[in-house]
Design an enzyme around this catalytic site. Sequence first.
Site, mmCIF file in Angstrom:
data_model
loop_
_atom_site.group_PDB
_atom_site.id
_atom_site.type_symbol
_atom_site.label_atom_id
_atom_site.label_comp_id
_atom_site.label_asym_id
_atom_site.label_seq_id
_atom_site.Cartn_x
_atom_site.Cartn_y
_atom_site.Cartn_z
ATOM 1 N N HIS A 308 0.746 -1.093 0.033
ATOM 2 C CA HIS A 308 -0.009 0.010 0.055
ATOM 3 C C HIS A 308 0.965 1.094 -0.042
ATOM 4 O O HIS A 308 2.011 1.211 0.609
ATOM 5 C CB HIS A 308 -1.085 -0.022 1.181
ATOM 6 C CG HIS A 308 -2.073 1.012 0.976
ATOM 7 N ND1 HIS A 308 -1.750 2.337 1.624
ATOM 8 C CD2 HIS A 308 -3.282 0.920 0.865
ATOM 9 C CE1 HIS A 308 -2.874 3.059 1.301
ATOM 10 N NE2 HIS A 308 -4.151 1.979 0.975
ATOM 11 N N ASP A 365 -7.802 -4.474 -0.764
ATOM 12 C CA ASP A 365 -8.382 -4.592 -2.006
ATOM 13 C C ASP A 365 -8.064 -6.219 -2.417
ATOM 14 O O ASP A 365 -9.007 -6.738 -3.033
ATOM 15 C CB ASP A 365 -7.603 -3.967 -2.982
ATOM 16 C CG ASP A 365 -7.701 -2.402 -2.951
ATOM 17 O OD1 ASP A 365 -8.907 -1.923 -2.844
ATOM 18 O OD2 ASP A 365 -6.640 -1.726 -2.832
#
Length: 429
Positions: A308, A365
């Site tokens: 991330h 995600d």
Amino acid sequence: MSDHPVIIKDENSGQSLELPIIRGTEGEPTLDINSLPASLGYFTYDPGFTATASCTSSITFIDGAKGILRYRGYPIEQLARQSNFLEVAYLLLHGDLPNCSEMDAFEHDITYHTMVHEKLNTFISGFHYDAHPMAMMAGVIGSLAAFYHDKMNMEDAEHRLLAAKRMVAKMPTIAAGCYRHHMGWPAAYPKNSFEYTERFLHMMFSVPTEGYEVSPVAARAMDLLFILHADHEQNASTSTVRLVGSTGANPYACVAAGISALWGPAHGGANESVLNMLDKIRDVSRVGKFVNRAKDRNDPFRLMGFGHRVYKNYDPRASIIRVAAHEVLAELGSNDPLMDLAMELEKIALEDDYFVAKKLYPNVDFYSGIIYKALGIPRSMFTVMFAIARTVGWVSQWLEQAETPTRIGRPRQVYNGTGERDYIDLKSR
């Protein structure tokens, strides 16, 4: 804490300038560079705004190095475990958790604003049947200003709050309407007897020919996903909402702009990319091969759903949603081979020294795509799910911005085009 200003000196002119330090409740100290252009004649260059604070905000705090995410001071872990999406929505909008009477009133307001004008269903039906749901969402949400312009005085705090509630309430109805249009199904109207996520799932999947019972497991999983995606500080779509909001635009236009930003595969489309990657891997026996490809600098293949930009530790949302993903797969009895593949990839990535050293942990995600697939949500709707949840963050940020004097956003640039030149008549060129 009292800080001495940072002094910078321009060796070209010999001039010096004191830059005050701004400190928030938490987070890194920030240099106030407002006086830099006027005093020394310089602007700053920061592509992607990775080192620039564009605003002050009291809504969401992130510490990427420590893996911290808090809404209004409350750790995401506590909210995910103990709260529900509508209570979190109230928290983001108002700044504090509600008492019983405040919560009852808020739930009532949201419930009775879930209906949309019937002409909006006509509008949705005008899209081509295979239009991408995000394209429909951007158009329909922007059009709300034409349907609900009766109370849209942006100088009136009550009008602003009403618009915010309308957005939170109507987004699931519109999203379900876009999905049903794609499927060729008639519009389904919201049922006031259901909770927020139950109502949404019913609008998505019920058909007139038979009864539909909302799975409690599915409703809770969806509620959890909405909580985890509700806000995430000044990301691309939220910054877009604030930038458009700085012009004085109405909230429907601002959220439509946020939806368009979210549509990008590098932002809200990442969970769809995860399943596309799993399709490419195809089989559990091929996972090791693709993991090795991801570690090869000369190979363009990348593992989607890992790492991330902000979190240099485990994404706290991923820790929560990982448990939920396993629970959903177990409860719903999914035997999808893609799910087995995803779990094997997760196992290898969590144990592989390369990924551990680089802190490329599975992110939110990765797991959200798995859950959406298990719930029967088509991939084209994944980013729409994200938009439903993030709407409350967008309107909370928009409300906060509207409550304080804000200059219109106007980033600068470094011009590197052609210098001045004279016009030459067409026949002489």
